[in-house]
Design a protein around this motif. Structure first.
Motif, PDB file in Angstrom:
ATOM      1  N   LEU A  19       0.826  -1.374  -0.074  1.00 23.62           N
ATOM      2  CA  LEU A  19      -0.024  -0.137  -0.047  1.00 23.62           C
ATOM      3  C   LEU A  19       0.976   1.212   0.139  1.00 23.62           C
ATOM      4  O   LEU A  19       0.314   2.379  -0.123  1.00 23.62           O
ATOM      5  N   LYS A  20       2.107   1.163   0.253  1.00 24.63           N
ATOM      6  CA  LYS A  20       2.915   2.343   0.370  1.00 24.63           C
ATOM      7  C   LYS A  20       3.530   2.578  -1.118  1.00 24.63           C
ATOM      8  O   LYS A  20       4.040   3.830  -1.411  1.00 24.63           O
ATOM      9  N   SER A  21       3.124   1.601  -2.221  1.00 27.36           N
ATOM     10  CA  SER A  21       3.615   2.002  -3.701  1.00 27.36           C
ATOM     11  C   SER A  21       2.319   1.975  -4.250  1.00 27.36           C
ATOM     12  O   SER A  21       1.280   1.149  -4.508  1.00 27.36           O
ATOM     13  N   THR A  30      -5.856   9.096  -5.474  1.00 25.00           N
ATOM     14  CA  THR A  30      -4.966   8.552  -4.636  1.00 25.00           C
ATOM     15  C   THR A  30      -4.182   9.308  -3.716  1.00 25.00           C
ATOM     16  O   THR A  30      -3.782   8.798  -2.590  1.00 25.00           O
ATOM     17  N   THR A  31      -4.188  10.491  -3.993  1.00 29.62           N
ATOM     18  CA  THR A  31      -3.547  11.716  -2.954  1.00 29.62           C
ATOM     19  C   THR A  31      -4.389  11.544  -1.809  1.00 29.62           C
ATOM     20  O   THR A  31      -3.799  11.403  -0.550  1.00 29.62           O
ATOM     21  N   TYR A  32      -5.684  11.476  -1.942  1.00 30.62           N
ATOM     22  CA  TYR A  32      -6.505  11.663  -0.953  1.00 30.62           C
ATOM     23  C   TYR A  32      -6.541  10.093  -0.060  1.00 30.62           C
ATOM     24  O   TYR A  32      -6.319  10.197   1.324  1.00 30.62           O
ATOM     25  N   PHE A  33      -6.458   9.071  -0.374  1.00 33.84           N
ATOM     26  CA  PHE A  33      -6.445   7.848  -0.099  1.00 33.84           C
ATOM     27  C   PHE A  33      -4.989   7.575   0.551  1.00 33.84           C
ATOM     28  O   PHE A  33      -5.016   6.808   1.750  1.00 33.84           O
ATOM     29  N   LYS A  34      -4.302   8.201   0.006  1.00 33.59           N
ATOM     30  CA  LYS A  34      -2.661   8.133   0.871  1.00 33.59           C
ATOM     31  C   LYS A  34      -2.565   8.577   2.108  1.00 33.59           C
ATOM     32  O   LYS A  34      -2.122   8.003   2.989  1.00 33.59           O
ATOM     33  N   GLU A  35      -3.497   9.667   1.914  1.00 37.21           N
ATOM     34  CA  GLU A  35      -3.336  10.556   3.590  1.00 37.21           C
ATOM     35  C   GLU A  35      -4.329   9.706   4.646  1.00 37.21           C
ATOM     36  O   GLU A  35      -4.073   9.494   5.757  1.00 37.21           O
ATOM     37  N   ILE A  36      -5.576   9.227   3.993  1.00 38.46           N
ATOM     38  CA  ILE A  36      -6.450   8.309   4.790  1.00 38.46           C
ATOM     39  C   ILE A  36      -5.809   7.091   5.299  1.00 38.46           C
ATOM     40  O   ILE A  36      -6.104   6.980   6.394  1.00 38.46           O
ATOM     41  N   LEU A  37      -4.947   6.553   4.577  1.00 36.73           N
ATOM     42  CA  LEU A  37      -4.426   5.107   5.115  1.00 36.73           C
ATOM     43  C   LEU A  37      -3.467   5.557   6.175  1.00 36.73           C
ATOM     44  O   LEU A  37      -3.231   4.735   7.028  1.00 36.73           O
ATOM     45  N   LEU A  38      -2.742   6.916   5.932  1.00 38.25           N
ATOM     46  CA  LEU A  38      -1.722   7.254   7.224  1.00 38.25           C
ATOM     47  C   LEU A  38      -2.543   7.730   8.282  1.00 38.25           C
ATOM     48  O   LEU A  38      -2.116   7.440   9.707  1.00 38.25           O
ATOM     49  N   GLU A  39      -3.686   8.561   8.272  1.00 42.51           N
ATOM     50  CA  GLU A  39      -4.318   9.236   9.175  1.00 42.51           C
ATOM     51  C   GLU A  39      -5.503   8.106   9.800  1.00 42.51           C
ATOM     52  O   GLU A  39      -5.802   8.869  11.116  1.00 42.51           O
ATOM     53  N   SER A  40      -6.023   7.232   9.496  1.00 38.24           N
ATOM     54  CA  SER A  40      -7.185   6.777   9.890  1.00 38.24           C
ATOM     55  C   SER A  40      -6.959   5.602  10.892  1.00 38.24           C
ATOM     56  O   SER A  40      -7.996   5.235  11.527  1.00 38.24           O
ATOM     57  N   GLY A  41      -5.626   5.073  10.926  1.00 33.03           N
ATOM     58  CA  GLY A  41      -5.462   3.944  11.999  1.00 33.03           C
ATOM     59  C   GLY A  41      -5.376   2.717  11.328  1.00 33.03           C
ATOM     60  O   GLY A  41      -5.157   1.524  12.036  1.00 33.03           O
ATOM     61  N   TYR A  62     -14.997   8.562   3.394  1.00 33.21           N
ATOM     62  CA  TYR A  62     -14.183   7.729   2.560  1.00 33.21           C
ATOM     63  C   TYR A  62     -14.388   6.447   2.487  1.00 33.21           C
ATOM     64  O   TYR A  62     -14.281   5.756   1.545  1.00 33.21           O
ATOM     65  N   ALA A  63     -15.219   5.850   3.399  1.00 33.72           N
ATOM     66  CA  ALA A  63     -15.686   4.299   3.400  1.00 33.72           C
ATOM     67  C   ALA A  63     -16.808   4.428   2.292  1.00 33.72           C
ATOM     68  O   ALA A  63     -16.834   3.185   1.607  1.00 33.72           O
TER      69      ALA A  63
END
Length: 298
Positions: free
Chosen positions: A204-206, A249-260, A232-233
């Motif tokens: 998910l980091k790539s 993708t930019t939005y979900f990169k942030e979501i993956l980092l911030e959502s837990g 987002y869900a």
């Protein structure tokens, strides 16, 4: 453990000794070379457990079987890449030939064990059948995206990934003592889950071809996102249903980092990790063998 180079050479020897078309041998050897720089950890796990249960140093016979195990794993990797369509390995360039190569590797694996001089070779072949079929079933569940919640995803991962670690370790055990050891099976499955969760997180980091989110595949972080009462869900659910063609993708990169989501997946990984470490520590193995096994867990 330092058997990687020996295992690679034995893999090539298995191919070269077989009575098949020379051009087919060349193809099979090119597939081995494609992965020769990777760790031969499945084969080394086979050797380690054989040594540990027999309490004697590995000989050429077990290295040969370990190479056959690595051929089996390579065949599974090829199938996985062809099914997912997200890799650029040599075999992806000609899937028809690759499928033929997979069939050859599968039968060569069984043949190598069957024609060995181990007294418990029949038991080892049965181990291979049992765990290989379990992994294939897990792969089917993964392809069908059946792991839609934590419990079903972990059950699928235990089958798909855990069974291959268990196969490699248990072939070594069965060749040594003629039966499987349930402790080895259990911690091997835990190791497989730990490795798969780490791979899922790394993937998910790539944001290229192998990203699970882009490919609408499920993993623990994505399952976590889908279950949240957030906007987002909803976006993600529509995307996975196919009603939404693309995502930001930019939005979900942030979501993956911030959502837990990542921390949640790591927490599940830690449960399996703790269990595996505890079981390995309790095994009557040498300090060196335990240290090597822990490299897969820590």
């Amino acid at each position: 453990m330092a058997y990687k180079n020996e295992i690679v050479e034995k893999m090539k020897e298995i191919i070269l000794l077989e009575n098949i078309e020379e051009s087919f041998k060349t193809t099979l050897l090119s597939y081995i070379n494609e992965k020769k720089d990777y760790s031969m950890s499945f084969g080394e796990l086979c050797v380690l457990h054989y040594q540990a249960f027999l309490q004697q140093k590995a000989d050429e016979r077990i290295i040969f079987v370990a190479a056959a195990v690595e051929l089996l794993i390579l065949s599974f990797d090829i199938i996985d890449d062809l099914q997912d369509g997200d890799a650029d390995y040599l075999w992806c360039q000609d899937p028809v030939i690759a499928m033929n190569a997979v069939l050859a590797m599968l039968f060569l694996t069984v043949k190598c064990i069957q024609e060995s001089t181990f007294p418990y070779r029949a038991q080892a072949i049965q181990v291979l059948y049992n765990f290989a079929l379990k992994s294939i079933n897990g792969q089917y569940l993964d392809i069908r995206n059946y792991g839609k919640d934590e419990a079903s995803y972990l059950k699928m991962t235990e089958a798909k990934s855990g069974a291959l670690i268990a196969l490699s370790s248990s072939i070594g055990v069965s060749l040594a003592i003629g039966k499987v050891d349930e402790r080895v099976t259990e911690y091997s499955i835990c190791i497989g889950v730990v490795q798969q969760i780490l791979n899922d997180i790394q993937g998910l980091k790539s944001w290229e071809k192998k990203n699970d989110l882009l490919n609408r595949k499920l993993s623990l972080p994505i399952i976590y996102l889908l279950e949240q009462p957030e906007q987002y869900a909803d976006i993600l659910r529509n995307y996975y249903k196919g009603s939404k063609k693309e995502i930001d993708t930019t939005y979900f990169k942030e979501i993956l980092l911030e959502s837990g989501a990542i921390n949640y997946a790591l927490a599940i990984k830690n449960i399996y990790q703790y269990k595996a470490l505890h079981m390995v520590e309790a095994m009557p193995f040498s300090h060196a063998d335990k240290t090597y096994l822990k490299t897969f867990i820590e």
